[in-house]
Design a protein around this motif. Sequence first.
Motif, PDB file in Angstrom:
ATOM      1  N   LYS A 248      34.656  32.091  47.256  1.00 46.99           N
ATOM      2  CA  LYS A 248      35.693  33.029  46.775  1.00 46.99           C
ATOM      3  C   LYS A 248      36.141  32.729  45.354  1.00 46.99           C
ATOM      4  O   LYS A 248      37.206  33.174  44.920  1.00 46.99           O
ATOM      5  CB  LYS A 248      36.899  33.047  47.719  1.00 46.99           C
ATOM      6  CG  LYS A 248      36.552  33.519  49.129  1.00 46.99           C
ATOM      7  CD  LYS A 248      37.782  33.655  49.987  1.00 46.99           C
ATOM      8  CE  LYS A 248      37.386  34.154  51.382  1.00 46.99           C
ATOM      9  NZ  LYS A 248      38.551  34.293  52.264  1.00 46.99           N
ATOM     10  N   ARG A 249      35.326  32.010  44.599  1.00 47.35           N
ATOM     11  CA  ARG A 249      35.636  31.804  43.169  1.00 47.35           C
ATOM     12  C   ARG A 249      35.504  33.118  42.417  1.00 47.35           C
ATOM     13  O   ARG A 249      36.284  33.404  41.503  1.00 47.35           O
ATOM     14  CB  ARG A 249      34.679  30.748  42.606  1.00 47.35           C
ATOM     15  CG  ARG A 249      34.829  30.517  41.126  1.00 47.35           C
ATOM     16  CD  ARG A 249      33.797  29.519  40.630  1.00 47.35           C
ATOM     17  NE  ARG A 249      33.715  29.466  39.188  1.00 47.35           N
ATOM     18  CZ  ARG A 249      32.752  28.837  38.518  1.00 47.35           C
ATOM     19  NH1 ARG A 249      31.805  28.186  39.201  1.00 47.35           N
ATOM     20  NH2 ARG A 249      32.738  28.832  37.214  1.00 47.35           N
ATOM     21  N   PHE A 250      34.507  33.920  42.784  1.00 47.90           N
ATOM     22  CA  PHE A 250      34.314  35.243  42.176  1.00 47.90           C
ATOM     23  C   PHE A 250      34.650  36.293  43.223  1.00 47.90           C
ATOM     24  O   PHE A 250      34.028  36.332  44.288  1.00 47.90           O
ATOM     25  CB  PHE A 250      32.878  35.409  41.681  1.00 47.90           C
ATOM     26  CG  PHE A 250      32.480  34.379  40.675  1.00 47.90           C
ATOM     27  CD1 PHE A 250      32.951  34.433  39.383  1.00 47.90           C
ATOM     28  CD2 PHE A 250      31.646  33.325  41.025  1.00 47.90           C
ATOM     29  CE1 PHE A 250      32.608  33.476  38.450  1.00 47.90           C
ATOM     30  CE2 PHE A 250      31.281  32.362  40.109  1.00 47.90           C
ATOM     31  CZ  PHE A 250      31.770  32.433  38.807  1.00 47.90           C
ATOM     32  N   GLY A 256      37.178  38.848  36.544  1.00 45.09           N
ATOM     33  CA  GLY A 256      36.653  37.520  36.255  1.00 45.09           C
ATOM     34  C   GLY A 256      35.986  37.481  34.895  1.00 45.09           C
ATOM     35  O   GLY A 256      36.009  38.458  34.128  1.00 45.09           O
ATOM     36  N   ASP A 257      35.379  36.354  34.585  1.00 46.15           N
ATOM     37  CA  ASP A 257      34.723  36.150  33.298  1.00 46.15           C
ATOM     38  C   ASP A 257      33.206  36.266  33.494  1.00 46.15           C
ATOM     39  O   ASP A 257      32.626  35.528  34.294  1.00 46.15           O
ATOM     40  CB  ASP A 257      35.075  34.771  32.759  1.00 46.15           C
ATOM     41  CG  ASP A 257      34.691  34.620  31.290  1.00 46.15           C
ATOM     42  OD1 ASP A 257      33.818  35.375  30.832  1.00 46.15           O
ATOM     43  OD2 ASP A 257      35.270  33.760  30.605  1.00 46.15           O
ATOM     44  N   PRO A 258      32.534  37.169  32.777  1.00 46.34           N
ATOM     45  CA  PRO A 258      31.089  37.347  32.972  1.00 46.34           C
ATOM     46  C   PRO A 258      30.269  36.089  32.692  1.00 46.34           C
ATOM     47  O   PRO A 258      29.267  35.860  33.368  1.00 46.34           O
ATOM     48  CB  PRO A 258      30.715  38.471  31.988  1.00 46.34           C
ATOM     49  CG  PRO A 258      31.974  39.177  31.701  1.00 46.34           C
ATOM     50  CD  PRO A 258      33.059  38.155  31.824  1.00 46.34           C
ATOM     51  N   ILE A 259      30.694  35.265  31.717  1.00 46.74           N
ATOM     52  CA  ILE A 259      29.881  34.089  31.388  1.00 46.74           C
ATOM     53  C   ILE A 259      29.974  33.053  32.503  1.00 46.74           C
ATOM     54  O   ILE A 259      28.983  32.380  32.826  1.00 46.74           O
ATOM     55  CB  ILE A 259      30.291  33.480  30.021  1.00 46.74           C
ATOM     56  CG1 ILE A 259      29.248  32.455  29.558  1.00 46.74           C
ATOM     57  CG2 ILE A 259      31.673  32.890  30.074  1.00 46.74           C
ATOM     58  CD1 ILE A 259      27.877  33.036  29.313  1.00 46.74           C
ATOM     59  N   ASP A 260      31.151  32.942  33.139  1.00 46.57           N
ATOM     60  CA  ASP A 260      31.272  32.041  34.295  1.00 46.57           C
ATOM     61  C   ASP A 260      30.373  32.521  35.430  1.00 46.57           C
ATOM     62  O   ASP A 260      29.686  31.729  36.078  1.00 46.57           O
ATOM     63  CB  ASP A 260      32.721  31.971  34.778  1.00 46.57           C
ATOM     64  CG  ASP A 260      33.625  31.252  33.805  1.00 46.57           C
ATOM     65  OD1 ASP A 260      33.082  30.540  32.937  1.00 46.57           O
ATOM     66  OD2 ASP A 260      34.856  31.401  33.896  1.00 46.57           O
TER      67      ASP A 260
END
Length: 498
Positions: A248-250, A256-260
Amino acid sequence: MSETEPTVKRVKLEQKPAKTKLKLLDDDVDETPSAFNPKYRVCPYLDTINRNLLDFDFEKLCSISLTRINVYACLVCGKYFQGRGNNTHAYTHSVGEAHHVFLNLHTLRFYCLPDNYEIIDSSLDDIKYVLNPTFTKQDIANLDRIRPKHSRTVDGVLYLPGVVGLNNIKANDYCNVVLHALSHVGPLRDYFLREHNYAHIKRPPGDSMFTLVQRFGELMRKMWNPRNFKSHVSPHEMLQAVVLWSSKRFQITEQGDPIDFLSWFLNTLHRAMKGNKQPNSSILYKIFLGEMQIYSRKIPPVELDDTAKQQLLATDEYQDKVEQTNFIYLTCDLPPPPLFTDEFRENIIPQVNLYQLLGKFNGSAEKEYKTYKDNFMKRFEITRLPQFIILYIKRFTKNTFFLEKNPTIVNFPIKNVDFGDILGMRQRDKNVKNTKYNLVANIVHDGDPKKGTYRAHILHKANGQWYEMQDLHVTEILPQMITLTESYIQIYERSDEP
């Protein structure tokens, strides 16, 4: 004799219907030895199928019991139900709603309920293909060579395979732009369009991480399907696997951040495909993995006098250290934006050249990096360039109070970007392959740091046209307009031209 005659006649009368019944059974069975599971080649309910309501992008689970076992899709209303026998949810639905044609989502076989016989009809092949698109080697080879033809959906909308919108379920546009960009990385797309390429990978018992690989392959095939029923695809199953395996981090419901996401996704895919630290251990490392050397030296504390500094610099701890490492993407640091307005009291939109940002990796430019107790001076030297280079332009800086965005515009050419300047001198002297790269995907951030949105620019190589994609919206765009955007992530491909 008079007593027996009526008996004979009665036997004959009883035999005639029996013969007729046997004949009818023979016609219905159609060369099937058992009458309990007859196969009908013609079904009277095929005209009740509604292709406009069929959507196979969502999770394959029963809409009532939420089980994933033995799930059938009703081809009249598009809902999923479990089972086929008496008192199952699919059987009850067929009786209650008079919907008769069902498709087994696992075996791809069609059945008529409640009569419970299999339907064999070539007119249903298009539904099978939408559920499980397949590509031959020749089909894949032609994707970037032959000028593409527009396909037509069930409701008459024209679309281009590979250039289809992705549904934004709530706040997953940061995932959509990454999936759009990766779908136009040629070798990665070609690998996942054929399930045979990764079906042989064996995972340990009980390990379901490989589901992420399967979901990504299914999404690639749906995005490049020339026979879709609709002009967009919902990445629901793919994102469900992402939420599960990222713990559930994304999330689908939070920006959210695309690079992450890109970094996590590529590394997790690599591990799921049994990849290791070797450059050729998976298709992802073959495409994206480059090599660099990091030179670092420790800086003595500022408060010391010159004598103490000289003594510290003579120790081993403060000598230059060289570290050989790999990279999947390169982080480019933007110069800070101007603090003051110009004479017209308007903010100047700062601009910077891409080659100026790449100077960080030329092996001579040093930059200070601080940790909680020590300071280091580092410089980076690229020793091997990958086939595809991912550039991350660092726009966001986080301090104690809030998140700030750097609006600097990066000026970059679309074609023939020469990355040879950032190669080390020894690598330049070697017979290195072509160091010129062409842009294939560009991810842009618009708006505020926290509430902004993302969109992607992708190049369709077969027709040379650029497209702007933001969730379900797909429009053509001039390449000159791409350079005016606030680029966040870029993907470059090594040029084939000598």
